[in-house]
Design an enzyme around this catalytic site. Structure first.
Site, PDB file in Angstrom:
ATOM      1  N   ASN A   1       0.866  -1.176   0.000  1.00  0.00           N
ATOM      2  CA  ASN A   1       0.000   0.000   0.000  1.00  0.00           C
ATOM      3  C   ASN A   1       0.907   1.232   0.000  1.00  0.00           C
ATOM      4  OD1 ASN A   1      -1.857   1.997   0.468  1.00  0.00           O
ATOM      5  ND2 ASN A   1      -2.398   1.344   2.539  1.00  0.00           N
TER       6      ASN A   1
ATOM      7  N   LYS B   1       0.150   4.237  -0.403  1.00  0.00           N
ATOM      8  CA  LYS B   1      -0.502   5.449   0.137  1.00  0.00           C
ATOM      9  C   LYS B   1      -0.222   6.651  -0.779  1.00  0.00           C
ATOM     10  CE  LYS B   1      -0.303   3.352   4.653  1.00  0.00           C
ATOM     11  NZ  LYS B   1      -0.318   3.501   6.097  1.00  0.00           N
TER      12      LYS B   1
ATOM     13  N   HIS C   1      -9.839   1.494   4.366  1.00  0.00           N
ATOM     14  CA  HIS C   1      -8.602   1.682   5.139  1.00  0.00           C
ATOM     15  C   HIS C   1      -8.870   2.688   6.266  1.00  0.00           C
ATOM     16  CE1 HIS C   1      -4.541   2.728   6.268  1.00  0.00           C
ATOM     17  NE2 HIS C   1      -4.155   1.616   5.664  1.00  0.00           N
TER      18      HIS C   1
ATOM     19  N   GLU D   1      -7.197   5.041   7.404  1.00  0.00           N
ATOM     20  CA  GLU D   1      -6.854   6.441   7.113  1.00  0.00           C
ATOM     21  C   GLU D   1      -7.993   7.123   6.355  1.00  0.00           C
ATOM     22  OE1 GLU D   1      -3.103   5.602   5.267  1.00  0.00           O
ATOM     23  OE2 GLU D   1      -2.219   5.154   7.221  1.00  0.00           O
TER      24      GLU D   1
ATOM     25  N   GLU E   1      -6.178  -4.837  10.503  1.00  0.00           N
ATOM     26  CA  GLU E   1      -5.185  -3.788  10.724  1.00  0.00           C
ATOM     27  C   GLU E   1      -5.537  -3.006  11.992  1.00  0.00           C
ATOM     28  OE1 GLU E   1      -2.908  -2.563   7.003  1.00  0.00           O
ATOM     29  OE2 GLU E   1      -4.707  -1.346   7.070  1.00  0.00           O
TER      30      GLU E   1
ATOM     31  N   GLY F   1       1.692   2.351  10.975  1.00  0.00           N
ATOM     32  CA  GLY F   1       2.646   3.456  10.871  1.00  0.00           C
ATOM     33  C   GLY F   1       3.318   3.834  12.176  1.00  0.00           C
TER      34      GLY F   1
ATOM     35  N   SER G   1       2.684  -1.940  10.616  1.00  0.00           N
ATOM     36  CA  SER G   1       4.119  -1.951  10.957  1.00  0.00           C
ATOM     37  C   SER G   1       4.832  -3.257  10.620  1.00  0.00           C
ATOM     38  CB  SER G   1       4.322  -1.603  12.438  1.00  0.00           C
ATOM     39  OG  SER G   1       3.913  -0.271  12.677  1.00  0.00           O
TER      40      SER G   1
HETATM   41  P1  PGA Z   1       2.278   0.459   7.829  1.00  0.00           P
HETATM   42  O1  PGA Z   1       0.866   0.648   7.095  1.00  0.00           O
HETATM   43  O2  PGA Z   1       2.894  -0.813   7.276  1.00  0.00           O
HETATM   44  O3  PGA Z   1       3.068   1.675   7.468  1.00  0.00           O
HETATM   45  O4  PGA Z   1       2.011   0.340   9.282  1.00  0.00           O
HETATM   46  C1  PGA Z   1       0.027  -0.445   6.869  1.00  0.00           C
HETATM   47  C2  PGA Z   1      -1.255   0.042   6.230  1.00  0.00           C
HETATM   48  O5  PGA Z   1      -1.672   1.164   6.516  1.00  0.00           O
HETATM   49  O6  PGA Z   1      -1.855  -0.665   5.415  1.00  0.00           O
END
Ligand code: PGA
Length: 246
Positions: free
Chosen positions: A9, A11, A87, A89, A161, A167, A205
């Site tokens: 991903n 982003k 997601h 976010e 998640e 993150g 992460s």
């Molecule tokens: P991350 O993000 O690996 O940076 O924690 C995962 C995600 O948001 O799908």
């Protein structure tokens, strides 16, 4: 059993088409899905031979007066096969509700795109120990649009998640993720859903140092990788470990 799938991903990264193409070429690999931002989809499609292409979002109508949106048929025409939906976010910054998410899942399924539905609890919900209730509710609402479809759903990916792990550099303990994955599995093969291939993956992460700890469990059928997926060297290491397990 499914092969472990590794989904990148990206982003809101990178900035240019050239960077996107360079990165895609370096991480092109079997059993992986690359999800770049919309403007890079076609260029990345042209750059990959082994990876599959995914999008990070979708709109629920196929066409019409919906300024700024991108539909399933448009994505398919760019070579997209997978789409991330719900997601955290987007739930947070774009105020996406479970109702909107359920319409998006339905649009993806009807257009034969494979949804990667993201669910997971907030840090507060974790502290209150209501993870099971949260996951159960999200699945109930987010899959409500496909509950009564008359045809069999070939593929559905659920990405667990936990929001506190995204993150932050602090992943969920694999054993904790396994417990939630088992719960998800018991909640979905419900007579209201005809799903032939359900794949449950973990995100939050994940990096080259901890991925093996997740993938060694049968219940964890892949990972959704954010930050570590835009660093070519790091993501190559992740893919190497996953392909060794596959
Ligand atoms: P991350 O993000 O690996 O940076 O924690 C995962 C995600 O948001 O799908």
């Amino acid at each position: 059993m499914n092969k472990k799938i590794i989904i990148a991903n990206w982003k809101l990264n990178p900035i240019t088409v050239k960077e996107a193409v360079d990165l895609a070429k370096k991480v092109d690999s079997e059993n992986s899905v690359i999800c770049p931002p919309f403007p890079f989809l076609s260029a990345v499609k042209g750059a990959i031979k082994k990876s599959k292409l995914g999008a990070q979002n979708i709109f629920w109508e196929n066409k019409g007066a919906y300024t700024g949106e991108v539909s399933a048929p448009m994505l398919k025409d760019c070579g997209v096969e997978y789409v991330i939906i719900g997601h955290s976010e987007r739930r947070r910054h774009l105020k996406e509700t479970d109702e909107l998410i359920s319409k998006k899942v339905k649009a993806a399924i009807e257009n034969k795109l494979i949804p990667i539905l993201c669910i997971g609890e907030t840090p507060e919900q974790r502290k209150k120990r209501v993870v099971e209730e949260v996951v159960k509710k999200q699945l109930e609402y987010d899959l409500s649009g496909i509950r009564n479809l008359k045809f069999e759903i070939r593929n559905l990916i659920i990405a667990y998640e936990p929001i506190w792990a995204i993150g932050t550099g602090v992943p969920c303990e694999p054993e904790e993720a396994v417990r939630v994955h088992r719960l998800i599995k018991t909640l979905i093969p419900d007579s209201r859903f005809l799903i032939s291939n359900l794949q449950i993956i973990y995100g939050g992460s994940v990096d080259s140092k901890n991925i093996e700890g997740f993938l060694k469990y049968d219940e964890i059928e892949g990972t959704l990788v954010g930050g570590a997926s835009i660093n070519a060297g790091e993501f190559q290491k992740i893919l190497k470990i996953a392909n060794k397990i596959n």
